[in-house]
Write an enzyme that holds these catalytic residues in place. Structure first.
Site, PDB file in Angstrom:
ATOM      1  N   GLY A  66      13.250  29.518 -14.980  1.00 49.94           N
ATOM      2  CA  GLY A  66      11.485  30.012 -14.632  1.00 49.94           C
ATOM      3  C   GLY A  66      11.647  31.169 -13.779  1.00 49.94           C
ATOM      4  O   GLY A  66      10.522  31.507 -13.360  1.00 49.94           O
ATOM      5  N   PRO A 108      18.180  30.065 -16.312  1.00 47.52           N
ATOM      6  CA  PRO A 108      17.956  30.957 -16.767  1.00 47.52           C
ATOM      7  C   PRO A 108      17.634  31.982 -17.243  1.00 47.52           C
ATOM      8  O   PRO A 108      18.926  32.153 -18.833  1.00 47.52           O
ATOM      9  CB  PRO A 108      18.548  31.840 -14.900  1.00 47.52           C
ATOM     10  CG  PRO A 108      19.895  31.582 -14.964  1.00 47.52           C
ATOM     11  CD  PRO A 108      19.754  30.564 -15.539  1.00 47.52           C
ATOM     12  N   GLY A 109      16.583  32.690 -18.118  1.00 49.43           N
ATOM     13  CA  GLY A 109      16.796  33.741 -19.206  1.00 49.43           C
ATOM     14  C   GLY A 109      16.236  34.845 -18.641  1.00 49.43           C
ATOM     15  O   GLY A 109      16.713  35.714 -18.426  1.00 49.43           O
ATOM     16  N   ARG A 110      14.565  34.731 -18.646  1.00 47.83           N
ATOM     17  CA  ARG A 110      14.243  36.356 -17.672  1.00 47.83           C
ATOM     18  C   ARG A 110      14.959  36.888 -16.879  1.00 47.83           C
ATOM     19  O   ARG A 110      14.651  38.132 -17.229  1.00 47.83           O
ATOM     20  CB  ARG A 110      12.757  35.541 -17.694  1.00 47.83           C
ATOM     21  CG  ARG A 110      12.289  37.318 -18.043  1.00 47.83           C
ATOM     22  CD  ARG A 110      10.161  36.832 -17.631  1.00 47.83           C
ATOM     23  NE  ARG A 110       9.810  35.432 -18.094  1.00 47.83           N
ATOM     24  CZ  ARG A 110       8.611  35.505 -18.945  1.00 47.83           C
ATOM     25  NH1 ARG A 110       8.749  36.352 -19.331  1.00 47.83           N
ATOM     26  NH2 ARG A 110       8.354  34.438 -19.549  1.00 47.83           N
ATOM     27  N   TYR A 115      -0.190  37.358 -24.778  1.00 50.57           N
ATOM     28  CA  TYR A 115      -0.022  35.998 -23.037  1.00 50.57           C
ATOM     29  C   TYR A 115      -0.853  37.406 -22.931  1.00 50.57           C
ATOM     30  O   TYR A 115      -1.343  37.277 -21.182  1.00 50.57           O
ATOM     31  CB  TYR A 115       0.994  36.270 -22.787  1.00 50.57           C
ATOM     32  CG  TYR A 115       2.093  35.325 -23.382  1.00 50.57           C
ATOM     33  CD1 TYR A 115       1.872  34.094 -23.372  1.00 50.57           C
ATOM     34  CD2 TYR A 115       3.468  36.019 -23.130  1.00 50.57           C
ATOM     35  CE1 TYR A 115       2.831  33.225 -24.259  1.00 50.57           C
ATOM     36  CE2 TYR A 115       4.101  35.039 -23.941  1.00 50.57           C
ATOM     37  CZ  TYR A 115       4.043  33.939 -24.571  1.00 50.57           C
ATOM     38  OH  TYR A 115       4.854  32.960 -25.105  1.00 50.57           O
ATOM     39  N   CYS A 170      -3.106  46.217 -37.597  1.00 48.18           N
ATOM     40  CA  CYS A 170      -4.893  46.105 -38.294  1.00 48.18           C
ATOM     41  C   CYS A 170      -4.915  45.453 -37.947  1.00 48.18           C
ATOM     42  O   CYS A 170      -6.079  43.964 -38.574  1.00 48.18           O
ATOM     43  CB  CYS A 170      -5.179  46.079 -39.822  1.00 48.18           C
ATOM     44  SG  CYS A 170      -4.549  48.112 -40.660  1.00 48.18           S
ATOM     45  N   TYR A 185      12.432  37.887 -23.985  1.00 45.36           N
ATOM     46  CA  TYR A 185      11.322  37.849 -24.820  1.00 45.36           C
ATOM     47  C   TYR A 185      10.174  38.957 -25.627  1.00 45.36           C
ATOM     48  O   TYR A 185       9.183  38.784 -25.829  1.00 45.36           O
ATOM     49  CB  TYR A 185       9.980  36.917 -23.985  1.00 45.36           C
ATOM     50  CG  TYR A 185      11.217  35.068 -23.699  1.00 45.36           C
ATOM     51  CD1 TYR A 185      11.155  34.541 -23.921  1.00 45.36           C
ATOM     52  CD2 TYR A 185      11.044  35.145 -22.069  1.00 45.36           C
ATOM     53  CE1 TYR A 185      12.082  33.203 -23.419  1.00 45.36           C
ATOM     54  CE2 TYR A 185      11.377  34.215 -22.000  1.00 45.36           C
ATOM     55  CZ  TYR A 185      12.225  33.408 -22.865  1.00 45.36           C
ATOM     56  OH  TYR A 185      12.260  32.375 -21.281  1.00 45.36           O
TER      57      TYR A 185
END
Ligand code: LLP
EC number: 4.1.1.20
Length: 426
Positions: free
Chosen positions: A245, A281-283, A324, A349, A378
């Protein structure tokens, strides 16, 4: 700090000019920096030093594979001692393929299918994070039938507002994740009795891109209280998974807490717990380790507002702005002193295919290169083939060398998987 810097007037990934990658591989292309991934891995681990000191134990850092599942990226992080947090059978296989040991793999997610639970059991993964009593019973039964024992925690929902984007908040009572805190003791007690399950702790994850530690600390305090209560109920609680997070700066004005701030808070919040801790943890590891390199198709002027800088990347390649309203810095690869205000859009389009409106950027012309920054997490993983655009390739840079670590999948290769059935052939 990342390794995408200007040198001699041109943006480089480590020692490689981005124009070289564009020439060799084409655009759009995701470009990752090995040195940045490794640096972030090290900084995160160093941030946890107060936790190691206070608990006397090395925590498991399980990279959230969903943020960047590229096998080469997983290999880099596996070599840094990271495990993997997976949320599907597909991610589980990727982590194993990258050489991450099964006992360092944790399996999260509300909708693990029977097949996925079975795969986790067969591969003897380190931990299942169970999200419902239904899932817990199914896993226990599967394991017991085969004479196995699944290592597991119960994910709780602490009902805390993570103060982040609504679509990436996971810890409020109305979200689908985890067991409501008020029911946790009862559900834990029921599941802990089942053969086939070693329910040994709890897990929590309240959301992503958190720019404030306070909601996390509140959630962890609730977990601490639950650990005490569960022990009072007679359960041996040896493991707690604190999720991921931690946010990253998408723009210069954002000041997320550092891994060191995070580590200090965790050390404080978990004092005296006496458990093995896991982090997911990722981001914070992958976000600033990647850019999406794109070429300007043309600059369209003459509308009501600012000119449209139309790039060859689109919302199918980088979904976050459309999905987002997310901000990604947009920088010219060869900046001049001139600036312009523009709307940055892709070729798809629909009006939603907009990366930025009224954005002040370096002046760009048709054919020039630019990057969307902070696209390592992501980014490629959320791509689709909408508008029959195929999938963008991925490149990993290591000093002066680089390699294509995911091929471009052209639109016709996707079409090759389609069939016209006999009943339409007349
Ligand atoms: N653990 C669990 C159980 C998660 O659900 C997530 C992210 C993580 C760890 C990793 O969180 P991180 O450290 O990366 O914040 N697609 C969205 C983000 C969705 C995050 C979902 N869960 C975006 O582009 O912002």
């Amino acid at each position: 700090m990342d390794h995408f810097q200007l040198r001699n007037g041109e943006l480089h990934a480590e020692d490689v000019p981005l124009s070289r990658i564009a020439e060799d591989v084409g655009t759009p292309v995701y470009v990752y920096s090995r040195a940045t991934l490794e640096r972030h891995a090290r900084v995160f681990r160093e941030g946890l030093e107060p936790v190691v000191k206070a608990s006397g134990r090395e925590p498991l850092v399980a990279f959230a594979v969903k943020s960047n599942p590229n096998v080469a990226v997983l290999k880099v992080l596996g070599r840094q001692g990271f495990g993997a947090d997976v949320v599907s059978g597909g991610e589980l296989v990727r982590a194993l393929t990258a050489g991450i040991p099964a006992d360092k793999i944790v399996f999260s997610g509300v909708g693990k299918t029977r097949g996925e639970l079975q795969l986790g059991l067969e591969k003897a993964i380190g931990q299942f994070n169970i999200e419902s009593s239904e899932e817990g019973r199914e896993l226990a039964e599967l394991a017991a039938d085969q004479g196995l024992e699944a290592q597991a925690t119960l994910r709780i929902n602490p009902d805390v507002d993570a103060k982040t984007h609504e679509k990436i908040s996971t810890g409020r009572a109305e979200n689908k994740f985890g067991i409501p805190l008020v029911r946790a003791r009862e559900v834990f007690g029921d599941l802990a009795r089942l053969p086939g399950l070693n329910l040994r702790g709890v897990a929590v994850h309240i959301g992503s891109q958190l720019l404030d530690l306070e909601p996390l600390e509140t959630a962890f305090a609730k977990v601490g209280k639950l650990v005490k209560d569960l022990r009072a109920d007679g359960h041996a609680i040896t493991h707690v998974d604190l999720g991921g997070g931690l946010g990253v700066p998408y723009k210069a004005s954002e000041k997320p807490p550092s891994p060191a701030d995070y580590g200090a808070m965790v050390a404080r919040a978990t004092e005296g717990w006496d458990v093995h801790l896991t982090f997911e943890p990722g981001r914070v590891i992958a976000g600033n380790a990647g850019v999406l390199l794109t070429r300007v198709v043309r600059v369209k002027r003459g509308g009501n507002g600012p000119p449209f800088v139309i790039v060859d990347a689109a919302m199918n390649d980088l979904a976050r702005p459309a999905m987002y309203g997310a901000w990604h810095d947009f920088d010219a690869v060869s900046p001049t002193r001139n600036r312009m205000v523009a709307n940055i859009v892709g070729p798809i389009c629909e009006t939603g295919d907009t990366f930025a409106t009224d954005r002040e950027i370096e002046a760009l012309q048709s054919g020039e290169l630019a990057v969307f920054r902070t696209a390592g997490a992501y980014g490629a993983t959320m791509a689709s083939s909408y508008n029959s655009r195929g999938f963008v390739p991925e490149v990993l840079v290591d000093g002066e060398q680089f390699a294509v670590v995911a091929d471009r999948i052209p639109a016709d290769a996707i079409m090759d998987a389609e069939r016209v059935p006999d009943f339409l052939l007349d």
